[in-house]
Write a protein that holds these residues in place. Sequence first.
Motif, PDB file in Angstrom:
ATOM      1  N   UNK A 252      21.156   2.621   6.640  1.00 52.86           N
ATOM      2  CA  UNK A 252      21.124   2.970   8.348  1.00 52.86           C
ATOM      3  C   UNK A 252      22.484   3.167   8.939  1.00 52.86           C
ATOM      4  N   UNK A 253      23.006   4.111   9.150  1.00 53.97           N
ATOM      5  CA  UNK A 253      24.247   4.652  10.402  1.00 53.97           C
ATOM      6  C   UNK A 253      24.525   3.125  10.957  1.00 53.97           C
ATOM      7  N   UNK A 254      25.665   2.955  11.017  1.00 57.10           N
ATOM      8  CA  UNK A 254      26.801   2.092  12.754  1.00 57.10           C
ATOM      9  C   UNK A 254      26.567   3.402  13.630  1.00 57.10           C
ATOM     10  N   UNK A 255      26.384   1.750  14.248  1.00 58.83           N
ATOM     11  CA  UNK A 255      25.247   2.143  15.897  1.00 58.83           C
ATOM     12  C   UNK A 255      24.427   2.568  15.674  1.00 58.83           C
ATOM     13  N   UNK A 256      23.539   3.152  14.611  1.00 61.45           N
ATOM     14  CA  UNK A 256      21.928   4.125  14.200  1.00 61.45           C
ATOM     15  C   UNK A 256      21.482   2.430  14.760  1.00 61.45           C
TER      16      UNK A 256
ATOM     17  N   UNK B 255      23.895  -5.146   8.913  1.00 63.22           N
ATOM     18  CA  UNK B 255      23.172  -4.368  10.131  1.00 63.22           C
ATOM     19  C   UNK B 255      24.728  -5.023  11.627  1.00 63.22           C
ATOM     20  N   UNK B 256      24.397  -6.433  11.308  1.00 59.06           N
ATOM     21  CA  UNK B 256      25.071  -6.818  13.076  1.00 59.06           C
ATOM     22  C   UNK B 256      26.511  -5.913  12.548  1.00 59.06           C
ATOM     23  N   UNK B 257      27.385  -6.039  11.548  1.00 60.61           N
ATOM     24  CA  UNK B 257      29.057  -4.949  11.438  1.00 60.61           C
ATOM     25  C   UNK B 257      29.086  -3.204  11.591  1.00 60.61           C
ATOM     26  N   UNK B 258      27.873  -2.912  11.748  1.00 61.97           N
ATOM     27  CA  UNK B 258      27.582  -1.733  12.176  1.00 61.97           C
ATOM     28  C   UNK B 258      26.797  -1.227  13.023  1.00 61.97           C
ATOM     29  N   UNK B 259      26.095  -2.755  14.329  1.00 63.05           N
ATOM     30  CA  UNK B 259      26.000  -2.627  15.110  1.00 63.05           C
ATOM     31  C   UNK B 259      24.584  -1.609  15.648  1.00 63.05           C
ATOM     32  N   UNK B 260      24.064  -2.408  14.776  1.00 63.69           N
ATOM     33  CA  UNK B 260      22.260  -1.257  13.817  1.00 63.69           C
ATOM     34  C   UNK B 260      21.490  -2.217  15.544  1.00 63.69           C
ATOM     35  N   UNK B 261      20.926  -1.116  16.538  1.00 61.00           N
ATOM     36  CA  UNK B 261      20.006  -1.646  17.279  1.00 61.00           C
ATOM     37  C   UNK B 261      18.676  -1.516  16.158  1.00 61.00           C
ATOM     38  N   UNK B 262      17.906  -2.879  16.535  1.00 61.30           N
ATOM     39  CA  UNK B 262      17.107  -2.956  16.125  1.00 61.30           C
ATOM     40  C   UNK B 262      15.765  -2.798  17.523  1.00 61.30           C
TER      41      UNK B 262
END
Length: 139
Positions: free
Chosen positions: A91-95, A115-122
């Motif tokens: 999943x891309x950064x801020x995805x 996921x945390x370092x890319x700022x992924x929204x769950x």
Amino acid sequence: MISAYIIAAEKAINSDRFPKRLEMAKKFAKAEVINYEKVNAGETLKKTTGGRGPNACIEDLGLEDFYDQTKQKLRLETDRPQLLREMMVACRKSGTFSIMGVNGAFVDKIPFGAAFSKGVTFRMGQMHGQKYINKYIYF
């Protein structure tokens, strides 16, 4: 898959291990398909999206590999997160990463650091789309 186009997705990519479901995704949803038993789905998703990864990943089935099957037999883990892990990393950064299948189980080795370092929204919860199924699925 069809719902991705309804919300104006540029392309939809389906990953599965069952040829019949992959063929249905191609035929009915005009999706690109990945058989995750033949290729690494995460790496393929990154390549398919020019190295950035998908804007959104949706997990709706729960999947398995040898490690998870063994843990399930020993009752140390009760879900099957192989593809879940690969999509989380892809999943891309801020995805956005959505989980809507039946996932009330225990799982380990989830790459939350990636996921945390890319700022992924769950986003997750039971899927309430049954009332729409007949409207968009033509079998």
